[in-house]
Design an enzyme around this catalytic site. Structure first.
Site, PDB file in Angstrom:
ATOM      1  N   ARG A  15       0.812  -1.225   0.000  1.00 42.26           N
ATOM      2  CA  ARG A  15       0.000   0.000   0.000  1.00 42.26           C
ATOM      3  C   ARG A  15       0.846   1.276   0.000  1.00 42.26           C
ATOM      4  O   ARG A  15       0.329   2.368  -0.169  1.00 42.26           O
ATOM      5  CB  ARG A  15      -0.991  -0.020   1.176  1.00 42.26           C
ATOM      6  CG  ARG A  15      -2.140  -0.994   0.914  1.00 42.26           C
ATOM      7  CD  ARG A  15      -3.270  -0.786   1.875  1.00 42.26           C
ATOM      8  NE  ARG A  15      -2.918  -1.248   3.207  1.00 42.26           N
ATOM      9  CZ  ARG A  15      -3.393  -0.698   4.329  1.00 42.26           C
ATOM     10  NH1 ARG A  15      -4.197   0.348   4.271  1.00 42.26           N
ATOM     11  NH2 ARG A  15      -3.055  -1.183   5.503  1.00 42.26           N
ATOM     12  N   GLY A  79       3.297 -15.525   7.733  1.00 42.83           N
ATOM     13  CA  GLY A  79       2.704 -15.051   8.989  1.00 42.83           C
ATOM     14  C   GLY A  79       3.763 -14.614   9.991  1.00 42.83           C
ATOM     15  O   GLY A  79       4.945 -14.940   9.845  1.00 42.83           O
ATOM     16  N   ASN A 225       1.469   2.118   6.883  1.00 44.85           N
ATOM     17  CA  ASN A 225       1.097   1.258   5.763  1.00 44.85           C
ATOM     18  C   ASN A 225       0.937   2.001   4.451  1.00 44.85           C
ATOM     19  O   ASN A 225       0.988   1.396   3.388  1.00 44.85           O
ATOM     20  CB  ASN A 225      -0.225   0.536   6.065  1.00 44.85           C
ATOM     21  CG  ASN A 225      -0.088  -0.357   7.283  1.00 44.85           C
ATOM     22  OD1 ASN A 225       0.674  -1.318   7.260  1.00 44.85           O
ATOM     23  ND2 ASN A 225      -0.777  -0.008   8.360  1.00 44.85           N
ATOM     24  N   ARG A 314      26.445  21.811   4.905  1.00 46.36           N
ATOM     25  CA  ARG A 314      26.397  20.419   4.436  1.00 46.36           C
ATOM     26  C   ARG A 314      27.320  19.538   5.286  1.00 46.36           C
ATOM     27  O   ARG A 314      28.071  20.038   6.119  1.00 46.36           O
ATOM     28  CB  ARG A 314      26.757  20.381   2.960  1.00 46.36           C
ATOM     29  CG  ARG A 314      25.672  21.074   2.101  1.00 46.36           C
ATOM     30  CD  ARG A 314      26.074  21.131   0.655  1.00 46.36           C
ATOM     31  NE  ARG A 314      26.401  19.818   0.139  1.00 46.36           N
ATOM     32  CZ  ARG A 314      27.212  19.621  -0.915  1.00 46.36           C
ATOM     33  NH1 ARG A 314      27.776  20.648  -1.525  1.00 46.36           N
ATOM     34  NH2 ARG A 314      27.449  18.406  -1.339  1.00 46.36           N
ATOM     35  N   TYR A 347      31.050  29.900  -1.430  1.00 40.35           N
ATOM     36  CA  TYR A 347      31.103  28.440  -1.320  1.00 40.35           C
ATOM     37  C   TYR A 347      32.424  28.036  -0.691  1.00 40.35           C
ATOM     38  O   TYR A 347      33.496  28.361  -1.216  1.00 40.35           O
ATOM     39  CB  TYR A 347      30.953  27.775  -2.690  1.00 40.35           C
ATOM     40  CG  TYR A 347      31.204  26.283  -2.599  1.00 40.35           C
ATOM     41  CD1 TYR A 347      30.384  25.476  -1.815  1.00 40.35           C
ATOM     42  CD2 TYR A 347      32.275  25.682  -3.259  1.00 40.35           C
ATOM     43  CE1 TYR A 347      30.624  24.121  -1.678  1.00 40.35           C
ATOM     44  CE2 TYR A 347      32.518  24.324  -3.133  1.00 40.35           C
ATOM     45  CZ  TYR A 347      31.682  23.555  -2.336  1.00 40.35           C
ATOM     46  OH  TYR A 347      31.920  22.209  -2.200  1.00 40.35           O
ATOM     47  N   ASN A 358      38.428  36.474   7.118  1.00 42.03           N
ATOM     48  CA  ASN A 358      37.220  37.033   6.520  1.00 42.03           C
ATOM     49  C   ASN A 358      37.171  36.643   5.045  1.00 42.03           C
ATOM     50  O   ASN A 358      38.103  36.933   4.298  1.00 42.03           O
ATOM     51  CB  ASN A 358      37.252  38.563   6.672  1.00 42.03           C
ATOM     52  CG  ASN A 358      35.953  39.185   6.220  1.00 42.03           C
ATOM     53  OD1 ASN A 358      34.873  38.681   6.532  1.00 42.03           O
ATOM     54  ND2 ASN A 358      36.029  40.269   5.472  1.00 42.03           N
ATOM     55  N   ALA A 361      32.515  38.657  -0.088  1.00 39.75           N
ATOM     56  CA  ALA A 361      31.353  38.214  -0.876  1.00 39.75           C
ATOM     57  C   ALA A 361      31.817  37.532  -2.149  1.00 39.75           C
ATOM     58  O   ALA A 361      32.732  38.014  -2.820  1.00 39.75           O
ATOM     59  CB  ALA A 361      30.489  39.416  -1.224  1.00 39.75           C
TER      60      ALA A 361
END
Ligand code: UD1
Ligand code: MG
Length: 450
Positions: A15, A79, A225, A314, A347, A358, A361
């Site tokens: 399901r 079962g 389920n 990350r 990055y 530092n 940008a």
């Protein structure tokens, strides 16, 4: 008492409508299987057996990641009793309690299983039951005084038995040797034609052994389920984690917009703003500030650090005290020492950034050459000018500077200024001439029409 966990995870879970075995679907970034196993974390767990069937190879891989000792395969799903028997060989040398869990039932509390372990002092077989608001198709627990007499499956129950609201969660505990011996007595002459684990209760009673019930909240027994149940379980999980964070002294500005993983740890007096997502393996120390719309996974944020808004941390991001990571900054597998700053559009991957350095940008560590990853090392108090490309492997020394727009391809000694860009030339009056020329071209093209 040494305990062996037998976690049933062979069912198809059809399901879910998924290629993935049901127990590998996730809540709070962790698989259902991981949640199920974690519910036994208070017990003295000696062995962990997972009974896999559908998608057994995938289940095995996840189980191994979780440090499970054995994965046994139930080829045909005959079962729950048959499923438990598959663990017998793996436990032939084991002495202690066996505890049967379901891999698709993630919310059983560790305290509940500890209660079951305690009840084993009194009863040979202990079953976890709950009062069901809507007993639906659950197995019913038929009790007499303090004793459990038998469990009757819905399909096999009389109307009178169906009126019972005390239901079977599926979690059962017994001494391992006794459990397997009781299972030898289980047949499949019932409405489903299955070997029911639940039949061991009546067999135990017939042998003069005692059985008892420990109860828990119905919410703990929630099984997954369908995708809808998975989504609902995620919501329940998140609501619990939010309350937990608030109780632990974390400020959540908009709790309903913050998402946690199973193992998220956040220290006291940390502030988490709106729309923050914590993936797996995040630790945030006390007194940090996670600003809006940040996404964190596999990272460690120290006291006093400020992250975001719109930051992405990350795996392997390690932020020391008082580090600043601002908007549109991504950090992966990199350590930023105390007071280092990367405030905008940067990055940092595979790098070590010194104390108080530092990063201006637009700084980018060019860490990947298409085949291999390389390391960037930036010294203490270094100043990386805006839009510097640090082509790794490369080192920038302590207190060194790079000029804005530089492409740094070789190491910069301590205290040096590196300029890695073409020299600027100014041509006097040339702009004016160029404007006039362009305007003439435009006028010609439009045929005199302005
Ligand atoms: C079972 C119980 C029922 C209980 C209910 C709680 C039995 C006979 N019935 O019923 O009393 O109220 O759970 O949810 O035990 N599994 C295997 N191999 C098998 C069969 C099942 O690994 O051959 C696993 C499934 O993947 C699942 C769990 O065992 O995780 C339970 O199986 P399921 O078919 O859902 O049992 P129910 O009919 O719901
Ligand atoms: Mg079921």
């Amino acid at each position: 008492m040494p305990t062996a966990l037998i976690t049933l995870a062979a069912g198809q879970g059809s399901r879910m409508n998924s290629d993935l075995p049901k127990v590998l679907h996730k809540i709070g970034g962790a698989t259902l299987l991981e949640h199920a196993l974690a519910s036994a974390e208070e017990l003295d767990v000696d062995r962990r057996i997972v009974v896999a069937g559908h998608g057994a190879d995938l289940v095995r891989a996840e189980a191994e990641d979780l440090g499970v000792s054995d994965v046994v395969v139930q080829e045909e799903q005959l079962g729950t009793g048959h499923a438990v028997l598959q663990a017998r060989a793996a436990l032939s040398d084991f002495t202690g309690d066996a505890l049967v869990l379901y891999g698709d039932t993630p919310f059983i509390r560790p305290e509940t299983l500890s209660k079951m372990a305690a009840a084993r002092q009194t009863h040979t077989v202990v079953v976890l039951g709950f009062e069901a608001a809507d007993p639906a198709r659950y197995g019913r627990l038929i009790t007499k005084g303090d004793y459990l007499e038998r469990i009757v499956e819905f399909k096999d129950a009389t109307d009178e038995e169906r009126a019972v609201t005390l239901c079977n969660s599926g979690v059962i505990s017994a001494d391992a040797e006794t459990l397997f011996s009781l299972l030898d007595g289980v047949g499949n002459d019932n409405a489903a034609g299955e070997y029911y684990l639940t039949d061991i209760v009546k067999i135990a009673r017939d042998r003069g052994l005692s059985a008892g019930v420990v109860t828990c909240e119905e919410a703990e027994t929630l099984g997954i389920n369908t995708r809808a149940e998975l989504a609902n379980a995620e919501a329940v999980f998140q609501a619990t984690k939010r309350v937990e964070a608030l109780e632990n002294g974390v400020t959540l500005l908009a709790p309903e917009t913050v998402y946690f993983a199973r193992d998220t740890y956040i220290g006291r007096d940390t502030v988490v703003e709106q729309n923050v997502v914590f993936g797996p393996e995040v630790t945030v120390e006390s007194g940090a500030h996670i600003r809006a719309f940040s996404h964190l996974e596999g990272c460690h944020v120290s006291r006093g650090a400020i992250v975001g808004p719109y930051a992405r941390l990350r795996p392997g991001a390690e932020l020391s005290e008082d580090v600043r990571v601002g908007n549109f900054v991504e950090i992966k597998n990199a350590t930023l020492a105390e007071g280092a700053k990367a405030n905008h559009l940067t990055y940092v991957g595979d790098a070590t950034i010194g104390a108080r350095a530092n990063l201006g940008a637009g700084t980018v560590t060019c860490n990947y050459d298409g085949v291999m990853k390389h390391h960037t090392d930036v010294g203490n108090d270094a100043f990386i000018g805006s839009s510097t490309m640090l082509v790794a492997p490369v080192k920038v020394g302590n207190r060194a500077m790079t000029a804005s727009g530089s492409v740094i391809t070789s190491d910069v000694p301590a205290d040096a200024l590196a300029i890695g860009r073409s020299k600027q030339i100014n041509k006097e009056g040339l702009a004016d001439k160029l404007f006039q020329k362009l305007q003439q071209i435009k006028a010609k093209k439009s045929g005199g029409k302005s």
